[in-house]
Design a protein around this motif. Structure first.
Motif, short mmCIF file in Angstrom:
data_model
loop_
_atom_site.label_atom_id
_atom_site.label_comp_id
_atom_site.label_asym_id
_atom_site.label_seq_id
_atom_site.Cartn_x
_atom_site.Cartn_y
_atom_site.Cartn_z
N LYS A 1 -14.13 -5.97 -2.50
CA LYS A 1 -12.93 -5.47 -3.16
C LYS A 1 -13.01 -5.69 -4.67
O LYS A 1 -13.72 -6.58 -5.16
CB LYS A 1 -11.68 -6.17 -2.62
CG LYS A 1 -11.59 -7.63 -2.97
CD LYS A 1 -10.29 -8.25 -2.46
CE LYS A 1 -10.25 -9.74 -2.81
NZ LYS A 1 -9.03 -10.39 -2.31
N PHE B 1 0.87 -1.18 0.00
CA PHE B 1 0.00 0.00 0.00
C PHE B 1 0.91 1.23 0.00
O PHE B 1 1.46 1.61 1.04
CB PHE B 1 -0.90 0.00 1.24
CG PHE B 1 -1.96 -1.06 1.23
CD1 PHE B 1 -3.20 -0.80 0.66
CD2 PHE B 1 -1.72 -2.32 1.78
CE1 PHE B 1 -4.19 -1.79 0.65
CE2 PHE B 1 -2.69 -3.29 1.77
CZ PHE B 1 -3.94 -3.04 1.20
N LYS C 1 -0.43 11.01 -0.95
CA LYS C 1 -1.32 11.32 -2.07
C LYS C 1 -1.79 10.07 -2.81
O LYS C 1 -2.74 10.12 -3.59
CB LYS C 1 -0.62 12.28 -3.04
CG LYS C 1 -0.40 13.67 -2.47
CD LYS C 1 0.19 14.60 -3.51
CE LYS C 1 0.37 16.00 -2.95
NZ LYS C 1 0.93 16.93 -3.97
N PHE C 2 -1.11 8.96 -2.59
CA PHE C 2 -1.51 7.71 -3.22
C PHE C 2 -2.79 7.22 -2.55
O PHE C 2 -2.91 7.27 -1.32
CB PHE C 2 -0.40 6.66 -3.05
CG PHE C 2 -0.54 5.47 -3.96
CD1 PHE C 2 -0.06 5.50 -5.25
CD2 PHE C 2 -1.16 4.31 -3.50
CE1 PHE C 2 -0.19 4.40 -6.09
CE2 PHE C 2 -1.29 3.20 -4.33
CZ PHE C 2 -0.79 3.24 -5.63
N PRO C 3 -3.80 6.76 -3.30
CA PRO C 3 -5.08 6.35 -2.70
C PRO C 3 -4.90 5.30 -1.60
O PRO C 3 -4.26 4.27 -1.84
CB PRO C 3 -5.86 5.78 -3.88
CG PRO C 3 -5.28 6.45 -5.08
CD PRO C 3 -3.82 6.63 -4.77
N LYS C 4 -5.46 5.53 -0.44
CA LYS C 4 -5.30 4.63 0.70
C LYS C 4 -5.86 3.23 0.45
O LYS C 4 -5.27 2.24 0.89
CB LYS C 4 -5.95 5.26 1.94
CG LYS C 4 -5.66 4.50 3.22
CD LYS C 4 -6.21 5.25 4.44
CE LYS C 4 -5.84 4.52 5.72
NZ LYS C 4 -6.36 5.25 6.92
N PRO C 5 -7.00 3.08 -0.23
CA PRO C 5 -7.56 1.73 -0.43
C PRO C 5 -6.87 0.91 -1.52
O PRO C 5 -7.25 -0.24 -1.75
CB PRO C 5 -9.02 2.00 -0.82
CG PRO C 5 -9.25 3.45 -0.61
CD PRO C 5 -7.92 4.10 -0.75
N LEU C 6 -5.89 1.49 -2.22
CA LEU C 6 -5.29 0.84 -3.38
C LEU C 6 -4.00 0.11 -3.01
O LEU C 6 -3.09 0.69 -2.41
CB LEU C 6 -5.00 1.87 -4.47
CG LEU C 6 -4.38 1.35 -5.77
CD1 LEU C 6 -5.29 0.33 -6.44
CD2 LEU C 6 -4.08 2.52 -6.70
N GLU C 7 -3.93 -1.15 -3.42
CA GLU C 7 -2.73 -1.95 -3.23
C GLU C 7 -2.21 -2.40 -4.59
O GLU C 7 -2.97 -2.78 -5.48
CB GLU C 7 -3.03 -3.19 -2.38
CG GLU C 7 -1.80 -4.10 -2.20
CD GLU C 7 -2.16 -5.48 -1.64
OE1 GLU C 7 -1.36 -6.04 -0.88
OE2 GLU C 7 -3.24 -6.00 -2.00
N TRP D 1 3.59 7.54 0.59
CA TRP D 1 3.19 8.67 -0.26
C TRP D 1 1.72 8.97 0.01
O TRP D 1 0.83 8.34 -0.54
CB TRP D 1 3.43 8.33 -1.74
CG TRP D 1 3.13 9.45 -2.67
CD1 TRP D 1 3.13 10.79 -2.41
CD2 TRP D 1 2.77 9.32 -4.06
NE1 TRP D 1 2.81 11.51 -3.51
CE2 TRP D 1 2.59 10.64 -4.55
CE3 TRP D 1 2.61 8.25 -4.92
CZ2 TRP D 1 2.23 10.88 -5.88
CZ3 TRP D 1 2.28 8.49 -6.24
CH2 TRP D 1 2.08 9.79 -6.71
N HIS E 1 0.36 4.22 -0.09
CA HIS E 1 -0.10 5.33 0.73
C HIS E 1 0.76 5.46 1.99
O HIS E 1 0.86 6.55 2.57
CB HIS E 1 -1.56 5.13 1.11
CG HIS E 1 -2.11 6.21 1.99
ND1 HIS E 1 -2.55 7.43 1.50
CD2 HIS E 1 -2.29 6.26 3.35
CE1 HIS E 1 -2.97 8.17 2.51
NE2 HIS E 1 -2.83 7.49 3.63
N TRP F 1 -8.51 -2.65 -5.08
CA TRP F 1 -9.17 -1.51 -4.44
C TRP F 1 -10.13 -2.09 -3.38
O TRP F 1 -11.08 -2.77 -3.71
CB TRP F 1 -9.93 -0.66 -5.44
CG TRP F 1 -10.46 0.62 -4.83
CD1 TRP F 1 -11.57 0.76 -4.04
CD2 TRP F 1 -9.87 1.92 -4.91
NE1 TRP F 1 -11.72 2.06 -3.64
CE2 TRP F 1 -10.69 2.80 -4.15
CE3 TRP F 1 -8.75 2.43 -5.55
CZ2 TRP F 1 -10.41 4.16 -4.03
CZ3 TRP F 1 -8.47 3.78 -5.42
CH2 TRP F 1 -9.29 4.64 -4.67
#
Length: 410
Positions: free
Chosen positions: A379, A330, A337-343, A335, A332, A371
């Motif tokens: 997901k 993850f 700014k990287f979407p939190k739910p995205l791996e 970083w 995030h 996501w």
């Protein structure tokens, strides 16, 4: 009655006797009183991470009901190619309900007397049915049918995987679902010598098979070292964001003699190049080395497999081997700014169907994006896979596959 059937019968009787002995001590009047009390108990209902839970106020009885749906789009095909000639010889775009499961579990009489069954609605298959006696953490007993505790990739539920599906190693090396009895537990938890073990005695003829083909049973052993005294659960992706490094090193081995060289959800079957077997034709010995860890959004797991198949009818030995390496992160975590739910996750796997032959290799490269709307319970996964196969003549063939999958549990 066959010797193998008798052996399993006596083991099951011993397990039932142990369960009865653990509960012994209450006289008839007390038992009758408890029975009456159960009837008068009010049922509490709540929604948990295992679906809807119904339980009595004294917590002696609990029932979980959960359903799961998995929708998948895949192009130009969906199934992993098995041979060199199958790399998209026919291109078929697929949209399907890949899984539709009903899960029921809980406990009865005592919190440590548990049960579970799972049904695949779309295929009409009873996948799991088991009873677990888990009074002591260091010694537990399970009887019934379930996914054999051999390797991590197969044991992890299809609803908790990091990719849309398992690697190309699953077909040749999984033991899949079997019927029998298992002894398992965790020794020295939270200490330096923290181990989890599983020892199974199984029919060795696959899901839905109630008896063995001869007197030979399947024996499986798995020993897992939980280094640093923390046990890693069977799930993909570090959704828990482990602040403490949590990992494992495991070894496992199995031996079995049956008409089959492989197992799957459908039961026993044959690998490419093997004829339909007769009773006791194939002696299979397998070994596994496995590592996994999770730490602050980073996850890792890998397995090394070896397998030896001896054909008693044709007096021939075949050796197979393979491995996969898989990781996810993850971003995030480093970083914002990287979407939190995205791996973002990746996997490399290779498989050698016969180590005695040259130019005999199958490879898989996967890049996946997950996501998480609500953890693994809701997901969306998209992935691109590149297959690279080499046949015995030294000629290579390759192909790409794109898949999108939505997995949701209620």
């Amino acid at each position: 009655m066959k010797k193998s059937t008798k052996s399993l019968f006596y083991l099951l009787l011993s397990c039932l006797y142990l369960s009865t002995a653990l509960s012994y001590g209450q006289d008839k009047s007390a038992a009758l009183k408890d029975s009456t009390a159960v009837k008068k108990q009010k049922i509490e209902i709540e929604y948990t991470d295992e679906g809807f839970e119904f339980k009595t106020s004294d917590e002696k009885y609990a029932l979980h009901i959960e359903s799961r749906l998995q929708f998948r789009f895949s192009t130009p095909s969906d199934l992993n190619p098995v041979t060199y000639d199958e790399i998209y010889s026919e291109k078929e775009t697929v949209f399907k309900i890949n899984r539709a499961r009903l899960k029921v579990g809980g406990h009865a009489y005592k919190p440590w007397l548990k049960y579970y069954w799972e049904y695949e609605v779309s295929a009409g298959n009873l996948m799991d049915f088991r009873v677990m006696i888990e009074k002591y953490s260091f010694f537990k007993i399970k009887v019934g049918q379930w996914k054999t505790y051999y390797n991590r990739e197969r044991v992890i539920s299809s609803g908790k995987q990091q990719m849309a599906d398992r690697s190309i190693l699953t077909r040749p090396f999984t033991l899949d679902r079997q019927q029998g009895v298992e002894f398992y537990g965790r020794i020295n938890p939270s200490k330096f010598a923290d181990f989890t073990y599983h020892a199974s005695i199984l029919t060795g003829t696959g899901r839905g098979s109630t008896e063995n083909d001869d007197e030979h049973l399947m024996y499986v052993g798995r020993l897992q070292y939980n280094f640093l005294g923390r046990e890693l659960s069977f799930t993909g992706s570090d959704l828990a964001y482990h602040d403490d490094f949590t990992g494992l090193i495991a070894v496992a081995a199995t031996t079995n003699r049956s008409p089959y060289t492989r197992f799957s959800q459908a039961g026993g079957g044959q690998l490419v190049g093997f004829e339909d077997g007769v009773d006791g034709q194939y002696k299979v010995n397998q070994f596994l080395l496995e590592t996994a860890f999770m730490y602050r959004g980073l996850s890792w797991q890998n397995e090394f497999h070896t397998k030896e198949i001896y054909d008693y009818v044709n007096d021939q030995t075949t050796n197979l081997k393979g491995a996969y390496f898989q990781s996810g992160y993850f971003f995030h975590s480093i970083w914002p700014k990287f979407p939190k739910p995205l791996e973002v996750a990746a996997r490399y796997a290779y498989y050698i169907p016969n180590t005695h032959l040259s130019n005999n290799l199958e490879e898989e490269f996967v890049l996946a994006f997950n996501w998480f709307f609500n953890g693994h319970r809701n997901k969306l996964t998209s992935e691109v896979t590149y297959f690279n196969f080499q046949d015995q003549t030294g000629i290579y063939d390759n192909g790409l596959r794109f898949r999108v999958q939505w997995d949701i549990s209620f």
